[in-house]
Design a protein around this motif. Sequence first.
Motif, PDB file in Angstrom:
ATOM      1  N   HIS B 300       1.365  -6.841  -9.156  1.00  0.00           N
ATOM      2  CA  HIS B 300       0.323  -6.052  -8.510  1.00  0.00           C
ATOM      3  C   HIS B 300       0.991  -4.494  -8.569  1.00  0.00           C
ATOM      4  CE1 HIS B 300      -1.296  -9.817  -6.812  1.00  0.00           C
ATOM      5  NE2 HIS B 300      -2.542  -9.304  -7.067  1.00  0.00           N
ATOM      6  N   GLN B 301       0.536  -3.834  -8.945  1.00  0.00           N
ATOM      7  CA  GLN B 301       0.759  -2.321  -8.775  1.00  0.00           C
ATOM      8  C   GLN B 301      -0.085  -1.501  -8.033  1.00  0.00           C
ATOM      9  OE1 GLN B 301       3.832  -1.069  -9.893  1.00  0.00           O
ATOM     10  NE2 GLN B 301       4.461  -3.223 -10.351  1.00  0.00           N
ATOM     11  N   SER B 302      -0.035  -0.897  -6.983  1.00  0.00           N
ATOM     12  CA  SER B 302      -0.953  -0.213  -6.442  1.00  0.00           C
ATOM     13  C   SER B 302      -0.951   1.295  -6.369  1.00  0.00           C
ATOM     14  CB  SER B 302      -1.395  -0.725  -5.197  1.00  0.00           C
ATOM     15  OG  SER B 302      -0.425  -0.350  -4.192  1.00  0.00           O
ATOM     16  N   LEU B 303      -1.720   2.358  -6.407  1.00  0.00           N
ATOM     17  CA  LEU B 303      -1.781   3.588  -6.316  1.00  0.00           C
ATOM     18  C   LEU B 303      -2.699   4.049  -5.330  1.00  0.00           C
ATOM     19  CD1 LEU B 303      -0.732   6.443  -7.150  1.00  0.00           C
ATOM     20  CD2 LEU B 303      -2.247   6.378  -9.091  1.00  0.00           C
ATOM     21  N   GLN B 304      -2.279   4.674  -4.218  1.00  0.00           N
ATOM     22  CA  GLN B 304      -3.251   5.624  -3.468  1.00  0.00           C
ATOM     23  C   GLN B 304      -2.956   6.747  -3.707  1.00  0.00           C
ATOM     24  OE1 GLN B 304      -1.196   2.356  -0.809  1.00  0.00           O
ATOM     25  NE2 GLN B 304      -2.556   3.162   0.713  1.00  0.00           N
ATOM     26  N   ALA B 305      -3.780   7.665  -4.294  1.00  0.00           N
ATOM     27  CA  ALA B 305      -3.314   8.977  -4.607  1.00  0.00           C
ATOM     28  C   ALA B 305      -4.264   9.968  -3.845  1.00  0.00           C
ATOM     29  CB  ALA B 305      -3.922   9.142  -6.197  1.00  0.00           C
ATOM     30  N   HIS B 306      -3.599  10.394  -2.643  1.00  0.00           N
ATOM     31  CA  HIS B 306      -4.328  11.309  -1.844  1.00  0.00           C
ATOM     32  C   HIS B 306      -4.250  12.841  -2.644  1.00  0.00           C
ATOM     33  CE1 HIS B 306      -4.621   9.034   1.541  1.00  0.00           C
ATOM     34  NE2 HIS B 306      -3.657   8.260   1.063  1.00  0.00           N
ATOM     35  N   ILE B 307      -5.741  13.237  -3.029  1.00  0.00           N
ATOM     36  CA  ILE B 307      -5.787  14.672  -3.511  1.00  0.00           C
ATOM     37  C   ILE B 307      -6.599  15.512  -2.632  1.00  0.00           C
ATOM     38  CG2 ILE B 307      -6.849  15.663  -5.569  1.00  0.00           C
ATOM     39  CD1 ILE B 307      -6.228  12.687  -6.834  1.00  0.00           C
ATOM     40  N   GLY B 308      -7.485  14.945  -2.070  1.00  0.00           N
ATOM     41  CA  GLY B 308      -8.464  15.744  -1.237  1.00  0.00           C
ATOM     42  C   GLY B 308      -7.900  15.792   0.205  1.00  0.00           C
ATOM     43  N   PRO B 309      -8.191  16.915   1.019  1.00  0.00           N
ATOM     44  CA  PRO B 309      -7.734  16.855   2.459  1.00  0.00           C
ATOM     45  C   PRO B 309      -8.180  15.862   3.385  1.00  0.00           C
ATOM     46  CG  PRO B 309      -9.072  18.861   1.837  1.00  0.00           C
ATOM     47  CD  PRO B 309      -9.072  18.206   0.738  1.00  0.00           C
ATOM     48  N   GLU B 310      -7.762  15.678   4.253  1.00  0.00           N
ATOM     49  CA  GLU B 310      -8.223  14.448   5.274  1.00  0.00           C
ATOM     50  C   GLU B 310      -8.686  13.257   4.775  1.00  0.00           C
ATOM     51  OE1 GLU B 310      -8.910  16.151   8.463  1.00  0.00           O
ATOM     52  OE2 GLU B 310      -8.614  17.964   7.774  1.00  0.00           O
ATOM     53  N   THR B 311      -7.797  12.795   3.639  1.00  0.00           N
ATOM     54  CA  THR B 311      -8.194  11.663   3.200  1.00  0.00           C
ATOM     55  C   THR B 311      -7.405  10.616   3.746  1.00  0.00           C
ATOM     56  OG1 THR B 311      -6.782  12.144   1.419  1.00  0.00           O
ATOM     57  CG2 THR B 311      -8.958  12.426   0.870  1.00  0.00           C
ATOM     58  N   ARG B 312      -8.019   9.287   3.867  1.00  0.00           N
ATOM     59  CA  ARG B 312      -7.249   8.126   4.521  1.00  0.00           C
ATOM     60  C   ARG B 312      -7.420   6.800   3.585  1.00  0.00           C
ATOM     61  NH1 ARG B 312      -8.339   3.697   7.110  1.00  0.00           N
ATOM     62  NH2 ARG B 312     -10.456   3.699   6.582  1.00  0.00           N
ATOM     63  N   SER B 313      -6.137   6.294   3.702  1.00  0.00           N
ATOM     64  CA  SER B 313      -6.077   4.913   2.851  1.00  0.00           C
ATOM     65  C   SER B 313      -5.278   3.802   3.715  1.00  0.00           C
ATOM     66  CB  SER B 313      -5.508   5.253   1.499  1.00  0.00           C
ATOM     67  OG  SER B 313      -4.370   5.610   1.377  1.00  0.00           O
ATOM     68  N   ASN B 314      -5.556   2.927   3.416  1.00  0.00           N
ATOM     69  CA  ASN B 314      -4.763   1.709   3.987  1.00  0.00           C
ATOM     70  C   ASN B 314      -4.631   0.350   2.965  1.00  0.00           C
ATOM     71  OD1 ASN B 314      -3.253   0.455   5.947  1.00  0.00           O
ATOM     72  ND2 ASN B 314      -5.019  -0.443   7.090  1.00  0.00           N
ATOM     73  N   LEU B 315      -3.493  -0.053   2.785  1.00  0.00           N
ATOM     74  CA  LEU B 315      -3.254  -1.126   1.710  1.00  0.00           C
ATOM     75  C   LEU B 315      -2.614  -2.099   2.400  1.00  0.00           C
ATOM     76  CD1 LEU B 315      -3.056  -1.240  -2.144  1.00  0.00           C
ATOM     77  CD2 LEU B 315      -1.600  -2.688  -0.431  1.00  0.00           C
ATOM     78  N   LEU B 316      -3.143  -3.389   2.235  1.00  0.00           N
ATOM     79  CA  LEU B 316      -2.403  -4.566   2.829  1.00  0.00           C
ATOM     80  C   LEU B 316      -2.495  -5.717   1.565  1.00  0.00           C
ATOM     81  CD1 LEU B 316      -0.706  -6.244   5.056  1.00  0.00           C
ATOM     82  CD2 LEU B 316      -2.871  -6.842   6.164  1.00  0.00           C
ATOM     83  N   LEU B 317      -1.660  -6.326   1.204  1.00  0.00           N
ATOM     84  CA  LEU B 317      -1.388  -7.278   0.265  1.00  0.00           C
ATOM     85  C   LEU B 317      -0.518  -8.015   0.799  1.00  0.00           C
ATOM     86  CD1 LEU B 317      -1.915  -8.569  -2.554  1.00  0.00           C
ATOM     87  CD2 LEU B 317      -0.008  -7.372  -3.479  1.00  0.00           C
ATOM     88  N   LYS B 318      -1.208  -9.646   0.924  1.00  0.00           N
ATOM     89  CA  LYS B 318      -0.454 -10.690   1.349  1.00  0.00           C
ATOM     90  C   LYS B 318      -0.215 -11.857   0.171  1.00  0.00           C
ATOM     91  CE  LYS B 318      -0.527 -10.590   6.333  1.00  0.00           C
ATOM     92  NZ  LYS B 318      -0.833 -11.617   7.589  1.00  0.00           N
ATOM     93  N   VAL B 319       1.032 -11.917  -0.113  1.00  0.00           N
ATOM     94  CA  VAL B 319       1.243 -13.193  -1.013  1.00  0.00           C
ATOM     95  C   VAL B 319       1.962 -14.335  -0.432  1.00  0.00           C
ATOM     96  CG1 VAL B 319       2.635 -13.164  -3.179  1.00  0.00           C
ATOM     97  CG2 VAL B 319       1.540 -10.925  -2.603  1.00  0.00           C
ATOM     98  N   ALA B 320       1.784 -15.489  -1.033  1.00  0.00           N
ATOM     99  CA  ALA B 320       2.357 -16.621  -0.775  1.00  0.00           C
ATOM    100  C   ALA B 320       2.739 -17.321  -2.132  1.00  0.00           C
ATOM    101  CB  ALA B 320       1.528 -17.615  -0.045  1.00  0.00           C
ATOM    102  N   VAL B 321       3.921 -17.529  -2.351  1.00  0.00           N
ATOM    103  CA  VAL B 321       4.575 -18.046  -3.487  1.00  0.00           C
ATOM    104  C   VAL B 321       5.072 -19.510  -3.385  1.00  0.00           C
ATOM    105  CG1 VAL B 321       4.401 -16.454  -5.199  1.00  0.00           C
ATOM    106  CG2 VAL B 321       6.146 -16.165  -3.551  1.00  0.00           C
ATOM    107  N   ARG B 322       4.880 -20.521  -3.937  1.00  0.00           N
ATOM    108  CA  ARG B 322       5.434 -21.557  -4.007  1.00  0.00           C
ATOM    109  C   ARG B 322       6.102 -22.199  -5.419  1.00  0.00           C
ATOM    110  NH1 ARG B 322       1.185 -25.658  -1.811  1.00  0.00           N
ATOM    111  NH2 ARG B 322       0.620 -25.846  -3.815  1.00  0.00           N
ATOM    112  N   ASP B 323       6.808 -23.263  -5.104  1.00  0.00           N
ATOM    113  CA  ASP B 323       7.367 -23.826  -6.450  1.00  0.00           C
ATOM    114  C   ASP B 323       8.548 -22.687  -6.772  1.00  0.00           C
ATOM    115  OD1 ASP B 323       5.994 -26.128  -5.863  1.00  0.00           O
ATOM    116  OD2 ASP B 323       4.273 -25.447  -7.243  1.00  0.00           O
ATOM    117  N   ARG B 324       8.229 -22.294  -8.178  1.00  0.00           N
ATOM    118  CA  ARG B 324       9.083 -21.341  -8.922  1.00  0.00           C
ATOM    119  C   ARG B 324       8.057 -20.064  -9.278  1.00  0.00           C
ATOM    120  NH1 ARG B 324      11.759 -22.239 -13.616  1.00  0.00           N
ATOM    121  NH2 ARG B 324      10.458 -24.043 -14.218  1.00  0.00           N
ATOM    122  N   ALA B 325       6.926 -20.089  -8.390  1.00  0.00           N
ATOM    123  CA  ALA B 325       6.167 -18.964  -8.663  1.00  0.00           C
ATOM    124  C   ALA B 325       6.873 -17.585  -8.225  1.00  0.00           C
ATOM    125  CB  ALA B 325       4.953 -19.157  -8.030  1.00  0.00           C
ATOM    126  N   ARG B 326       6.361 -16.300  -8.922  1.00  0.00           N
ATOM    127  CA  ARG B 326       7.122 -15.189  -8.493  1.00  0.00           C
ATOM    128  C   ARG B 326       6.078 -14.198  -8.541  1.00  0.00           C
ATOM    129  NH1 ARG B 326      11.748 -11.507 -11.851  1.00  0.00           N
ATOM    130  NH2 ARG B 326      11.826 -10.349 -10.181  1.00  0.00           N
TER     131      ARG B 326
END
Lengths: 252, 447
Positions: B300-326
């Motif tokens: 996952h690649q995320s971009l929060q590009a703040h361009i305008g004034p007074e902008t707000r962003s919040n990102l939360l990514l939760k990942v669980a990996v088992r076995d040989r997952a990556r």
Amino acid sequence: MSKAVLSISGLHASVEGKEILKGVDLQVAQGEIHALMGPNGSGKSTLAYTLMGHPKYMVTGGSVSFDGHDLLPLTADARARLGLFLCFQYPTAIPGVSTVNFLRAALRAQEKEMPAREFLNRLSTEMKELKIDESFRSRYINDGFSGGEKKRMEILQLAMLRPKLAILDETDSGLDVDALRTVADGVMRLCGPDMGVLVITHYPRILEHLHPDRVHVLHDGRVVTSGGADLARQIEREGYEPILGTAAAATA
Amino acid sequence: MTIPLADSPVGTLGQEVAAARADASPAWLAARRRIAWDAYEALPMPSSQRDEDWRRTDISALHPERFTPIDRVDAAVVDAMRVQRDAAAPTAAFVIDAPVAQPIEGADTLHAQGIIVTTLAEAATVHAELVQRAFSSVRADESKFVALWNALWRGGVFVYVPRGVEALVPVWIAHPAGGDGHAVFPSTVVVLDEGAALTVIDAYASASGPAALLSDAMVILSVGRDARLDYNTVQQWGEGVWHVGLQRTVLDANAKLRFMGVTLGARLQKVWWEVLLEGVGSEADILGICFGDGTQHFDHQSLQAHIGPETRSNLLLKVAVRDRARSVYGGMIDVAPTAVHADGYVANRNLLLSQGAKADSIPRLEIRANDVKCGHGATAGHVDADQRFYLMARGVPPEEASALIVRGFMDDVLDRIPHRGFAELAGTLLDAEIAGGSVTGVAAETS
Ligand SMILES: Nc1ncnc2c1ncn2[C@@H]1O[C@H](COP(=O)(O)OP(=O)(O)OP(=O)(O)O)[C@@H](O)[C@H]1O
Ligand SMILES: [Mg+2]
């Protein structure tokens, strides 16, 4: 004395290679209330965790029987299902797991499941008794709870699960006077012929509510003396020095 | 509303297919497709050796030219997806992204409100100006896979909500795929005019099983001034699917985006979740959960590009990996000099359920404005032994205790999703993943 529900003999246990319990002997009869006191670091919590089966605590000797079963080979969940309950000194927060879901899972595991409506009614009643706000149902278990709220939540679990023996590890610490009464009343309401209590405490106040049948003093990993409710009052007045002095003299 | 499409030329992804796509498109789109195809041919395949962006994600085993564009709809997969819609959002319109236009189900309410719900192919002709406006945020030649998508997409789904209209029901978009050796180009374009409001569920699925598929996906979301978009997406490809996708949102003044991504399937996925906060006071809440097992690889690649004034962003990514997952995560908060008083946060939390599972996390901040509030956090750890013991001390067996903790870890995110039906669907799918070995994809009878 009636049949012992918990019988500990010569229990040795160590944590991270260090021996903490050095031969604990203790018996709690069916339905009795016992108090376990002792200075900081004497091994009270270690005993509680060892009885509950915390994997960090290694038993190196002795035996424990609970309700006729050999407790020591069992994992914590199996011990709980036999009817052993620990009120944690420092209950663990589990973000994402709501109080309701947590209790449901525990009841299901212990084969004490009940219909949803009955469950919610009982939960409501118990929460009222313990003066826990309804909103705590959907809150994540112990997550962001105050110290006192955590303690009350432990008693709520006790009330819902109805074990045969409850170990209360300093459940009275950090409670204000009113909360202490609420919690003590809660415990008194639950204990009786079907539920005994082993209460670990530093303060005689909770014992004034609970009227223990026996008081034991743990020191350096051993029960060094036992007595009636008076023993707690004596400790409050005089500290551990005189008792431990004589105990030390007796063992010497 | 359906329109017939030109027959798909048979053959692997190549010049012929691309030319046929261009020929079947309106002039403006044909020109774009030709530029895109040339760029696709000119650009090298991304390489974990050469490209910093791909350093941790190796696609050297992927050969796009060996895949054939899909030319039919897998009815069994669509049925399985419809069942999910029925349970999670029974009132939602159901739109299928397919090479051959399918009837749109349950869109009467939306159509009566003046909302356009149609294929992207049709919109490109009938509502060319709206589609062009949305497309303007994505350059046809900006990367290998974006170029490929631009050259070859067909069908697709387009939604437009006019000024001041608040959609009364959600739109459920199904991107199915079936068979073996097929390529799909899932396409979602949503345009909200000033003050509009809409909830979208965007679902990708194929049958569980090892069938090799290539999914090159595009999501373009354009949220107008004061508009509100609640966008939820779930990726349930089968175990043999390569999924590459760009999801780009542009927010106008005071626009609000609530984004939720659920990633469960595919052999390998690399997606970009990009939000361009262009308008003053615009806001984005971006949430994601991802569960992987077997040898699944997620990027996952995320971009929060703040361009305008007074902008707000919040990102939360939760990942669980088992076995040989990556899992690989790269998150960027980019604050332009114009974005005074920007407030941005990015967090990635990883739960490792096996010794062989792995999670890399690289959140970054690039701040070129003064007086901003930005932060990031990343963690990775195993199931907490004390939490497990606490549950076991109440009688809960160890495996169930772990499952409860994993579910709780994710519920912390699911509990914040406004669309409860979608949250429940995500929870159900997650429980199956936690309990059930390494099965991904939908339970569909392959036809
Ligand atoms: N996980 C651990 N690692 C190392 N030492 C430990 C651990 N747990 C307990 N101990 C040590 O074991 C001894 C007994 O600790 P325990 O917590 O059982 O005491 P306690 O009697 O409950 O004390 P208190 O009254 O302060 O609660 C202490 O010296 C403590 O430092
Ligand atoms: Mg202690």
